[in-house]
Design a protein around this motif. Sequence first.
Motif, PDB file in Angstrom:
ATOM      1  N   LEU A 163       0.833  -1.287   0.044  1.00 44.86           N
ATOM      2  CA  LEU A 163       0.019   0.110  -0.092  1.00 44.86           C
ATOM      3  C   LEU A 163       0.850   1.352   0.099  1.00 44.86           C
ATOM      4  CD1 LEU A 163      -2.926  -0.605   2.506  1.00 44.86           C
ATOM      5  CD2 LEU A 163      -2.979  -0.878   0.061  1.00 44.86           C
ATOM      6  N   ALA A 164       1.980   1.231   0.570  1.00 47.38           N
ATOM      7  CA  ALA A 164       2.992   2.144   0.648  1.00 47.38           C
ATOM      8  C   ALA A 164       3.323   2.753  -0.608  1.00 47.38           C
ATOM      9  CB  ALA A 164       4.159   1.889   1.695  1.00 47.38           C
ATOM     10  N   GLY A 165       3.314   1.836  -1.853  1.00 52.65           N
ATOM     11  CA  GLY A 165       3.812   2.228  -3.136  1.00 52.65           C
ATOM     12  C   GLY A 165       2.791   2.805  -3.851  1.00 52.65           C
ATOM     13  N   LEU A 166       1.386   2.972  -3.428  1.00 48.41           N
ATOM     14  CA  LEU A 166       0.370   3.572  -4.152  1.00 48.41           C
ATOM     15  C   LEU A 166       0.482   5.015  -4.068  1.00 48.41           C
ATOM     16  CD1 LEU A 166      -2.821   1.519  -2.805  1.00 48.41           C
ATOM     17  CD2 LEU A 166      -1.565   1.086  -4.677  1.00 48.41           C
ATOM     18  N   HIS A 167       0.023   5.456  -5.061  1.00 46.76           N
ATOM     19  CA  HIS A 167      -0.090   7.021  -5.419  1.00 46.76           C
ATOM     20  C   HIS A 167      -1.256   7.641  -4.782  1.00 46.76           C
ATOM     21  CE1 HIS A 167       2.810   6.827  -9.072  1.00 46.76           C
ATOM     22  NE2 HIS A 167       3.628   6.429  -7.938  1.00 46.76           N
ATOM     23  N   VAL A 168      -1.114   8.301  -3.995  1.00 44.56           N
ATOM     24  CA  VAL A 168      -2.312   8.933  -2.947  1.00 44.56           C
ATOM     25  C   VAL A 168      -2.632  10.391  -3.591  1.00 44.56           C
ATOM     26  CG1 VAL A 168      -3.606   9.223  -0.782  1.00 44.56           C
ATOM     27  CG2 VAL A 168      -2.036   7.330  -1.307  1.00 44.56           C
ATOM     28  N   TYR A 169      -3.866  10.641  -3.965  1.00 46.64           N
ATOM     29  CA  TYR A 169      -4.341  11.829  -4.378  1.00 46.64           C
ATOM     30  C   TYR A 169      -5.306  12.178  -3.153  1.00 46.64           C
ATOM     31  CZ  TYR A 169      -2.372  10.723  -8.756  1.00 46.64           C
ATOM     32  OH  TYR A 169      -1.283  10.392  -9.744  1.00 46.64           O
ATOM     33  N   PRO A 170      -4.926  13.519  -2.482  1.00 49.37           N
ATOM     34  CA  PRO A 170      -5.770  13.889  -1.517  1.00 49.37           C
ATOM     35  C   PRO A 170      -6.821  14.927  -1.850  1.00 49.37           C
ATOM     36  CG  PRO A 170      -3.375  14.789  -1.228  1.00 49.37           C
ATOM     37  CD  PRO A 170      -3.529  13.838  -2.454  1.00 49.37           C
TER      38      PRO A 170
END
Length: 94
Positions: free
Chosen positions: A40-47
């Motif tokens: 999960l740490a490798g996902l790209h998170v768009y806040p």
Amino acid sequence: MTEMSYLDGNMLDGPLRELFAVDLSPAIARCESCGMTGPLAGLHVYPHAPGLVARCPACTQVMLRLVRAPDRAWLDLRGATFLQVPLPPDQPRP
Ligand SMILES: [Zn+2]
């Protein structure tokens, strides 16, 4: 096309910790779209969306959405085939 900035999946740790009793940062997920498997740490998170949107780093498919309201949360994992959560070894029961 404008490239939106994102944060890495480590930022999901706090919001997901509120929902789950285990640390999900080392959890492994498989992308439903391309089959990539990774932490999960490798996902790209768009806040910037309403809530958090986490995309596959390989194909940009949405794998996780998390929306927090004052008194509830919605977790959508439709873009992930599975979520593998590491747990301590099962202890023999007396
Ligand atoms: Zn993918």
